[in-house]
Write a protein that holds these residues in place. Structure first.
Motif, mmCIF file in Angstrom:
data_model
loop_
_atom_site.group_PDB
_atom_site.id
_atom_site.type_symbol
_atom_site.label_atom_id
_atom_site.label_comp_id
_atom_site.label_asym_id
_atom_site.label_seq_id
_atom_site.Cartn_x
_atom_site.Cartn_y
_atom_site.Cartn_z
ATOM 1 N N LYS A 69 0.837 -1.356 0.054
ATOM 2 C CA LYS A 69 0.093 -0.049 0.099
ATOM 3 C C LYS A 69 0.977 1.182 0.112
ATOM 4 O O LYS A 69 1.353 1.420 0.872
ATOM 5 C CB LYS A 69 -0.865 -0.046 1.161
ATOM 6 N N PHE A 70 1.321 1.679 -1.256
ATOM 7 C CA PHE A 70 2.059 2.866 -1.495
ATOM 8 C C PHE A 70 1.670 4.223 -0.589
ATOM 9 O O PHE A 70 2.450 5.021 -0.160
ATOM 10 C CB PHE A 70 2.470 3.115 -2.898
ATOM 11 N N GLU A 71 0.554 4.375 -0.302
ATOM 12 C CA GLU A 71 -0.112 5.459 0.271
ATOM 13 C C GLU A 71 0.107 5.430 1.839
ATOM 14 O O GLU A 71 0.088 6.356 2.393
ATOM 15 C CB GLU A 71 -1.628 5.449 0.008
ATOM 16 N N ALA A 72 0.460 4.408 2.121
ATOM 17 C CA ALA A 72 0.969 4.128 3.684
ATOM 18 C C ALA A 72 2.209 4.157 3.872
ATOM 19 O O ALA A 72 2.721 4.676 4.999
ATOM 20 C CB ALA A 72 0.584 2.813 4.175
ATOM 21 N N GLY A 73 3.099 4.340 2.775
ATOM 22 C CA GLY A 73 4.445 4.536 2.769
ATOM 23 C C GLY A 73 5.297 3.527 3.130
ATOM 24 O O GLY A 73 4.922 2.183 3.151
ATOM 25 N N HIS A 74 6.664 3.634 3.087
ATOM 26 C CA HIS A 74 7.647 2.646 3.429
ATOM 27 C C HIS A 74 8.635 3.102 4.341
ATOM 28 O O HIS A 74 8.855 4.472 4.731
ATOM 29 C CB HIS A 74 8.607 2.202 2.249
ATOM 30 N N LEU A 75 9.208 2.047 5.280
ATOM 31 C CA LEU A 75 10.334 2.637 6.014
ATOM 32 C C LEU A 75 11.561 2.313 5.350
ATOM 33 O O LEU A 75 11.844 1.202 4.686
ATOM 34 C CB LEU A 75 10.065 1.788 7.401
ATOM 35 N N LEU A 76 12.801 3.000 5.588
ATOM 36 C CA LEU A 76 13.992 2.612 4.910
ATOM 37 C C LEU A 76 14.948 1.997 6.014
ATOM 38 O O LEU A 76 14.875 2.322 7.173
ATOM 39 C CB LEU A 76 14.609 4.016 4.697
ATOM 40 N N GLN A 77 15.640 0.855 5.685
ATOM 41 C CA GLN A 77 16.726 0.398 6.211
ATOM 42 C C GLN A 77 17.778 1.470 6.448
ATOM 43 O O GLN A 77 17.779 2.510 5.748
ATOM 44 C CB GLN A 77 17.428 -0.461 5.355
ATOM 45 N N GLN A 78 18.755 1.376 7.302
ATOM 46 C CA GLN A 78 19.782 2.336 7.574
ATOM 47 C C GLN A 78 20.533 2.874 6.416
ATOM 48 O O GLN A 78 20.827 3.861 6.358
ATOM 49 C CB GLN A 78 20.706 1.836 8.990
ATOM 50 N N ASP A 79 20.740 2.074 5.618
ATOM 51 C CA ASP A 79 21.569 2.396 4.530
ATOM 52 C C ASP A 79 20.546 3.095 3.552
ATOM 53 O O ASP A 79 21.309 3.566 2.384
ATOM 54 C CB ASP A 79 22.298 1.156 3.751
ATOM 55 N N GLY A 80 19.507 2.925 3.698
ATOM 56 C CA GLY A 80 18.409 3.816 2.809
ATOM 57 C C GLY A 80 18.310 3.200 1.559
ATOM 58 O O GLY A 80 17.743 3.651 0.520
ATOM 59 N N ASN A 81 18.799 1.905 1.295
ATOM 60 C CA ASN A 81 18.801 1.268 0.063
ATOM 61 C C ASN A 81 17.694 0.148 -0.250
ATOM 62 O O ASN A 81 17.228 -0.280 -1.262
ATOM 63 C CB ASN A 81 20.157 0.677 -0.142
ATOM 64 N N GLU A 82 16.965 -0.241 0.932
ATOM 65 C CA GLU A 82 15.811 -1.118 0.949
ATOM 66 C C GLU A 82 14.676 -0.590 1.576
ATOM 67 O O GLU A 82 14.264 -0.071 2.406
ATOM 68 C CB GLU A 82 16.141 -2.435 1.679
ATOM 69 N N LEU A 83 13.589 -0.773 0.683
ATOM 70 C CA LEU A 83 12.091 -0.271 1.124
ATOM 71 C C LEU A 83 11.469 -1.269 2.083
ATOM 72 O O LEU A 83 11.399 -2.536 1.399
ATOM 73 C CB LEU A 83 11.148 0.085 0.011
ATOM 74 N N ILE A 84 10.993 -1.131 2.928
ATOM 75 C CA ILE A 84 10.199 -2.179 3.732
ATOM 76 C C ILE A 84 8.736 -1.478 3.780
ATOM 77 O O ILE A 84 8.622 -0.469 4.587
ATOM 78 C CB ILE A 84 10.890 -2.272 5.172
ATOM 79 N N PRO A 85 7.660 -2.160 3.442
ATOM 80 C CA PRO A 85 6.272 -1.328 3.505
ATOM 81 C C PRO A 85 5.733 -1.475 4.834
ATOM 82 O O PRO A 85 5.877 -2.223 5.647
ATOM 83 C CB PRO A 85 5.465 -2.400 2.464
ATOM 84 N N VAL A 86 5.289 -0.239 4.881
ATOM 85 C CA VAL A 86 4.420 -0.164 6.268
ATOM 86 C C VAL A 86 3.202 -0.866 6.217
ATOM 87 O O VAL A 86 2.776 -1.698 7.451
ATOM 88 C CB VAL A 86 4.014 1.281 6.556
ATOM 89 N N SER A 87 2.507 -1.144 5.205
ATOM 90 C CA SER A 87 1.186 -1.885 5.063
ATOM 91 C C SER A 87 1.236 -2.514 3.892
ATOM 92 O O SER A 87 1.679 -1.856 2.633
ATOM 93 C CB SER A 87 -0.026 -1.061 5.511
ATOM 94 N N TYR A 88 0.699 -3.690 3.875
ATOM 95 C CA TYR A 88 0.613 -4.294 2.586
ATOM 96 C C TYR A 88 -0.675 -5.465 2.615
ATOM 97 O O TYR A 88 -1.067 -5.789 3.777
ATOM 98 C CB TYR A 88 1.914 -4.971 1.968
#
Length: 193
Positions: free
Chosen positions: A145-164
């Motif tokens: 759910k892109f509208e919920a956003g993503h959290l970034l890993q420390q290196d900022g290279n990997e997206l982790i979805p907040v909600s899916y």
């Protein structure tokens, strides 16, 4: 989201997936958004001379379950754990292979099919196993759910979805006879729910 996860656990509103081949079990809080339990009866037919309708003979009764649920997180650690579990679930849909045969690492044989057991409240349960219904997952859909956003890993290279949202189609395999005895009693009093 830990608060909701705790409520789901206490109220037994979690969905559990167990790999039959490896014994690995993962769970998600069951924010179920869609559930359908479909039964289909297959009949054969033989047309004979002088009869308008074919002679029908029963072949099989099948069951197919479609389920969708949301996976939610409010912090990075919960989001990571959810994503790790989701990745494990995807891995469970692949078979177990033998050790390499010969010098080529790609030459292997299948040792176990990717059968799963799924348990969710009284909708997905088994009289035979506490781990749930035995069957085959026919497919899984991952929808962030892109509208919920993503959290970034420390290196900022990997997206982790907040909600899916995860949707799956499951075809249970019957582990015991389902039907009636000669005196009209149904053989499994717990079936299906």
């Amino acid at each position: 989201m830990a608060f909701f996860n705790e409520i789901a656990k206490k109220s037994k509103q979690e969905i559990h997936f167990t790999s039959v081949a490896t014994g690995v079990t993962i769970s998600f809080p069951a924010f179920v958004t869609q559930f359908s339990d479909n039964y289909s009866v297959s009949w054969g037919g033989t047309s004979v001379f002088g009869r308008i309708d074919p002679i029908k003979n029963y072949q099989t009764t099948g069951r197919r379950i479609n389920c969708a649920f949301d996976i939610l997180a409010t912090d990075l650690q919960t989001a990571k754990n959810n994503f790790i579990n989701y990745s494990k679930l995807i891995r469970m849909m692949y078979p177990v292979y033998s050790s390499p045969v010969g010098p080529n690492n790609k030459s292997r044989t299948i040792k176990a099919a990717p059968l799963l057991r799924i348990r969710y409240a009284n909708y997905l349960r088994s009289e035979v196993s506490e781990h749930g219904l035995l069957g085959c997952i026919q497919g899984v859909t991952f929808q962030p759910k892109f509208e919920a956003g993503h959290l970034l890993q420390q290196d900022g290279n990997e997206l982790i979805p907040v909600s899916y949202n995860m949707t799956f189609m499951f075809e249970p395999l019957h582990e015991s006879p389902i039907g009636f005895n000669e005196s009209g009693q149904f053989l499994s009093q717990q079936f299906p729910y």
